[in-house]
Design an enzyme around this catalytic site. Structure first.
Site, PDB file in Angstrom:
ATOM      1  N   LYS A   1       8.911  -8.548 -10.285  1.00  0.00           N
ATOM      2  CA  LYS A   1       9.073  -7.300 -11.033  1.00  0.00           C
ATOM      3  C   LYS A   1      10.411  -6.647 -10.658  1.00  0.00           C
ATOM      4  O   LYS A   1      11.192  -6.280 -11.510  1.00  0.00           O
ATOM      5  CB  LYS A   1       7.902  -6.379 -10.692  1.00  0.00           C
TER       6      LYS A   1
ATOM      7  N   GLU B   1      11.237 -12.505  -0.007  1.00  0.00           N
ATOM      8  CA  GLU B   1      10.666 -13.853  -0.041  1.00  0.00           C
ATOM      9  C   GLU B   1      11.055 -14.568  -1.338  1.00  0.00           C
ATOM     10  O   GLU B   1      11.513 -15.713  -1.336  1.00  0.00           O
ATOM     11  CB  GLU B   1       9.131 -13.799   0.033  1.00  0.00           C
TER      12      GLU B   1
ATOM     13  N   GLY C   1       2.104  -4.553  -9.909  1.00  0.00           N
ATOM     14  CA  GLY C   1       2.158  -5.981  -9.588  1.00  0.00           C
ATOM     15  C   GLY C   1       0.794  -6.650  -9.635  1.00  0.00           C
ATOM     16  O   GLY C   1       0.604  -7.694 -10.273  1.00  0.00           O
ATOM     17  N   ARG C   2      -0.197  -6.039  -8.983  1.00  0.00           N
ATOM     18  CA  ARG C   2      -1.522  -6.673  -8.912  1.00  0.00           C
ATOM     19  C   ARG C   2      -2.311  -6.540 -10.215  1.00  0.00           C
ATOM     20  O   ARG C   2      -3.445  -7.012 -10.298  1.00  0.00           O
ATOM     21  CB  ARG C   2      -2.301  -6.122  -7.718  1.00  0.00           C
TER      22      ARG C   2
ATOM     23  N   GLU D   1      -5.384  -3.614  -1.807  1.00  0.00           N
ATOM     24  CA  GLU D   1      -4.086  -2.951  -1.967  1.00  0.00           C
ATOM     25  C   GLU D   1      -4.253  -1.697  -2.834  1.00  0.00           C
ATOM     26  O   GLU D   1      -3.511  -0.734  -2.693  1.00  0.00           O
ATOM     27  CB  GLU D   1      -3.053  -3.902  -2.592  1.00  0.00           C
TER      28      GLU D   1
ATOM     29  N   HIS E   1     -22.158 -23.793   4.196  1.00  0.00           N
ATOM     30  CA  HIS E   1     -22.089 -24.656   5.377  1.00  0.00           C
ATOM     31  C   HIS E   1     -21.082 -24.126   6.383  1.00  0.00           C
ATOM     32  O   HIS E   1     -20.651 -24.856   7.276  1.00  0.00           O
ATOM     33  CB  HIS E   1     -21.728 -26.079   4.955  1.00  0.00           C
TER      34      HIS E   1
ATOM     35  N   LYS F   1       8.211  -4.369   6.034  1.00  0.00           N
ATOM     36  CA  LYS F   1       9.363  -4.970   5.350  1.00  0.00           C
ATOM     37  C   LYS F   1      10.657  -4.464   5.985  1.00  0.00           C
ATOM     38  O   LYS F   1      11.582  -5.219   6.241  1.00  0.00           O
ATOM     39  CB  LYS F   1       9.387  -4.556   3.871  1.00  0.00           C
TER      40      LYS F   1
HETATM   41  C1  G6Q Z   1       1.311  -5.432  -6.146  1.00  0.00           C
HETATM   42  C2  G6Q Z   1       2.361  -5.199  -5.189  1.00  0.00           C
HETATM   43  C3  G6Q Z   1       2.997  -6.447  -4.595  1.00  0.00           C
HETATM   44  C4  G6Q Z   1       4.083  -7.054  -5.461  1.00  0.00           C
HETATM   45  C5  G6Q Z   1       4.869  -8.039  -4.614  1.00  0.00           C
HETATM   46  C6  G6Q Z   1       5.947  -8.738  -5.393  1.00  0.00           C
HETATM   47  O1  G6Q Z   1       0.729  -4.570  -6.742  1.00  0.00           O
HETATM   48  O2  G6Q Z   1       3.283  -4.345  -5.737  1.00  0.00           O
HETATM   49  O3  G6Q Z   1       2.059  -7.434  -4.275  1.00  0.00           O
HETATM   50  O4  G6Q Z   1       3.527  -7.657  -6.572  1.00  0.00           O
HETATM   51  O5  G6Q Z   1       5.431  -7.376  -3.517  1.00  0.00           O
HETATM   52  O6  G6Q Z   1       6.848  -7.825  -5.931  1.00  0.00           O
HETATM   53  P1  G6Q Z   1       7.898  -8.263  -6.997  1.00  0.00           P
HETATM   54  O7  G6Q Z   1       7.193  -8.743  -8.200  1.00  0.00           O
HETATM   55  O8  G6Q Z   1       8.744  -7.051  -7.257  1.00  0.00           O
HETATM   56  O9  G6Q Z   1       8.704  -9.378  -6.377  1.00  0.00           O
END
Ligand code: G6Q
Length: 581
Positions: A240, A246, A301-302, A387, A418, A543
């Site tokens: 996003k 990462e 994001g989620r 989250e 199990h 972070k």
């Molecule tokens: C979700 C969070 C988080 C996000 C990641 C990746 O709700 O905001 O999990 O999706 O940190 O972020 P980017 O899509 O910006 O790389």
């Protein structure tokens, strides 16, 4: 599908939920008066009283004394049967829980979300994942502009791209067909797509394999690329923000990996596409913005697996399959928006969760799909739930005087049986479980001698629910001739709460319904707990500290300006020593 017609009436008392252009630091919002703190409501007090007796409720007696219990405490919608009768509740608990939702303003909060109000107060943003699956022609406005046409424009571009890749019209730099798609993303830009790819494998184009690289640990990239051919590999950089450490590191590594073989910068255009809201950074990376699929800051994001972040899902199941998935999400949105709370699946699942968490003190919830295809569902729901609602302050910044998100975890059945079910049956902490299964299998695996695998699978799930609810008394164990000293070991206490979601058949549409069910469950719980379910400030500190530590691990000895505690200093020194630095 019925068109979405969100309520446009402004909220009565709320300045806070007005949609205004985002600013760096939004003005402190005023929380609408209807958004009551749960422990100030009459229903909360009633539930506290009920909990005193119901936490020691005997489910054997409850079922024996009420023949209509299973029917009364279950609900059906959209091919999903939710049986919540094996919880430590009775009809009066349900009434009080429904009253709690009403007193906490869940209905008004829902209207505000569907109307595009900026209910993500700490970021001053609308929360409109529901717009991602709104049918063409419907209208959902943010700052006076209808966002639905933009959503469909991106979907059309995604579909065109998907068709080109799947048909072979889109080829790699050397003219070969794309056989491997690698999505690079993390958190919300990874968990949903992975889960959906695994869940919908049976509906996917098997000549194309999707892989997912998320971890900064080079093992992830190495393993996902070691047998891939750069000439046949397409990377989707999904971020996003397009600034996530990462993802950007993995994307740069992917670029170098591709170019090492393809040896031509112009190959990037054929082997890299981006999903992002940040066109400037996408262009800086070298991806043609014509190959960028956008989304918007009103998608968290989620909550983004049904946005362009789902491009790998569309590539796997095709644009028609993706439309079905979106249709399923929308079906559940409409159910959530219009069904009375007593028959509303997200409300019911949420209220049972609040009861178990706040009144019975359960600290975790296990999500146990009896479906191997859903083996990443728990990991996905873990982020969605924890989250979103893993917060300790209310919307106005004052501490929550109640518990919020439980720990969400789980693995598919029967594997878990199990492994960790021992603790669920006989441990000291009750673990409410969500069992999820489909009546119709997607295959006919089995034979005359084994029986159909699916029947055995479902029998196991039903048996677990039965054993957890009704247990096995000491008298029953003794009656089997068990030695007296062994009786306590072989006794099952029972009265362990479970929900069972028995769905018709797994399909893209059904998956969309199930995911939206959980999204709205999380929403209802966040509304009751009076937290902001749509920010995630808790991930920021780590972070920032990691950025400070990186040069201390790699730079010249003794040059570190940063000061840490004794433990961190000594771990840094040990790591450097072990790496010979
Ligand atoms: C979700 C969070 C988080 C996000 C990641 C990746 O709700 O905001 O999990 O999706 O940190 O972020 P980017 O899509 O910006 O790389």
């Amino acid at each position: 599908m019925p068109a979405t017609k969100p309520q446009r009436k402004p909220l009565p008392t709320s300045k806070s939920t007005r949609t205004v252009a985002p600013t760096a630091t939004p003005a402190q919002p005023t929380i609408p008066a209807w958004h009551a703190a749960p422990d100030t409501t009459k229903a909360w007090k009633r539930l506290m009283t009920l909990a005193k007796t119901q936490r020691s409720m005997d489910l054997r007696k409850a079922f024996a004394g009420d023949r209509g219990r299973a029917k009364a405490l279950s609900a059906d919608a959209l091919g999903i049967h939710l049986d919540y009768s094996k919880n430590l509740i009775d009809r009066s608990t349900l009434d009080a829980l429904l009253a709690l939702a009403e007193e906490c303003g869940v209905r008004k909060h829902t209207k505000a979300m569907f109307a595009g109000e900026a209910i993500n107060l700490t970021e001053n943003r609308a929360v409109l994942h529901i717009a991602l699956r709104a049918p063409k022609g419907s209208s959902i406005k943010v700052d006076g502009a209808n966002v639905v046409p933009g959503v469909h424009e991106v979907l059309t571009r995604m579909a065109r791209f998907t068709d080109a890749v799947r048909s072979g019209a889109w080829r790699g730099h050397t003219g070969k067909r794309i056989k491997t798609i690698i999505n690079i993303g993390i958190g919300g830009s990874d968990l949903g797509p992975v889960m959906a790819y695994e869940a919908l494998k049976d509906f996917s184009e098997r000549s194309i394999e999707c892989r997912y690289v998320s971890n900064i640990d080079g093992e992830d990239f190495y393993e996902k690329t070691r047998d891939a051919n750069p000439e046949e590999t397409l990377f989707i950089v999904s971020s996003k923000t397009f600034t996530t450490m990462e993802t950007m590191t993995n994307a740069q590594t992917a670029r170098a990996w591709s170019l090492a073989r393809l040896k031509d910068e112009s190959a990037v255009a054929k082997h890299f596409v981006a999903v992002s809201t940040n066109a400037t950074e996408v262009a800086k990376f070298g991806i043609d913005t014509a190959n960028m699929f956008g989304f918007w800051d009103w998608v968290g994001g989620r909550y983004s697996m049904d946005s362009a972040i789902g491009l790998s899902t569309m590539l796997a199941i095709g644009s028609e399959g993706f439309a079905e998935l979106l249709g399923g999400f929308h079906d559940m949105d409409e159910h959530f928006r219009t069904a009375p709370p007593r028959k509303n699946l997200p409300y019911l699942l949420a209220l049972i969760g609040v009861w178990n968490r706040d009144f019975l003190g359960c600290e975790t919830v296990a999500v146990l799909p009896y479906c191997q295809y859903l083996h990443r569902l728990s990991a996905y729901l873990q982020q969605l739930d924890m989250e979103s609602n893993g917060k300790r302050v209310q919307l106005d910044g004052t501490p929550c005087r109640w518990q919020t998100s439980p720990v969400i975890w789980g693995e598919p059945g029967t594997n878990g049986q199990h492994a960790f079910y021992q603790m669920i049956h006989q441990g000291t902490s009750p673990v409410p479980c969500d069992f999820i299964a489909f009546a119709q299998p997607l295959h006919g695996v089995g034979s005359k001698s084994t029986g159909e695998h699916h029947d055995i699978l479902i029998a196991n799930m039903l048996a677990q629910g039965e054993a957890l609810a009704f247990g096995k008394t000491a008298a029953e164990v003794r009656a089997e001739g068990t030695a007296a000293w062994l009786v306590p070991h072989r006794t099952f206490p029972g009265n362990r709460p479970t929900n069972t979601l028995l769905c018709e058949k797994l399909s893209p549409r059904m998956l969309g319904r199930i995911i939206a069910l959980y999204e709205h469950k999380v929403f209802v719980q966040g509304s009751i707990w009076r937290v902001n379910s749509f920010d995630q400030w808790g991930v920021e500190l780590g972070k920032v500290l990691a950025k400070r530590i990186i040069p201390e691990l790699t730079g010249p000895r003794g040059k570190s300006a940063a000061k840490h505690d004794g433990s961190t200093e000594s771990l840094i020194a040990r790591y450097r020593g072990l790496r010979g630095r």
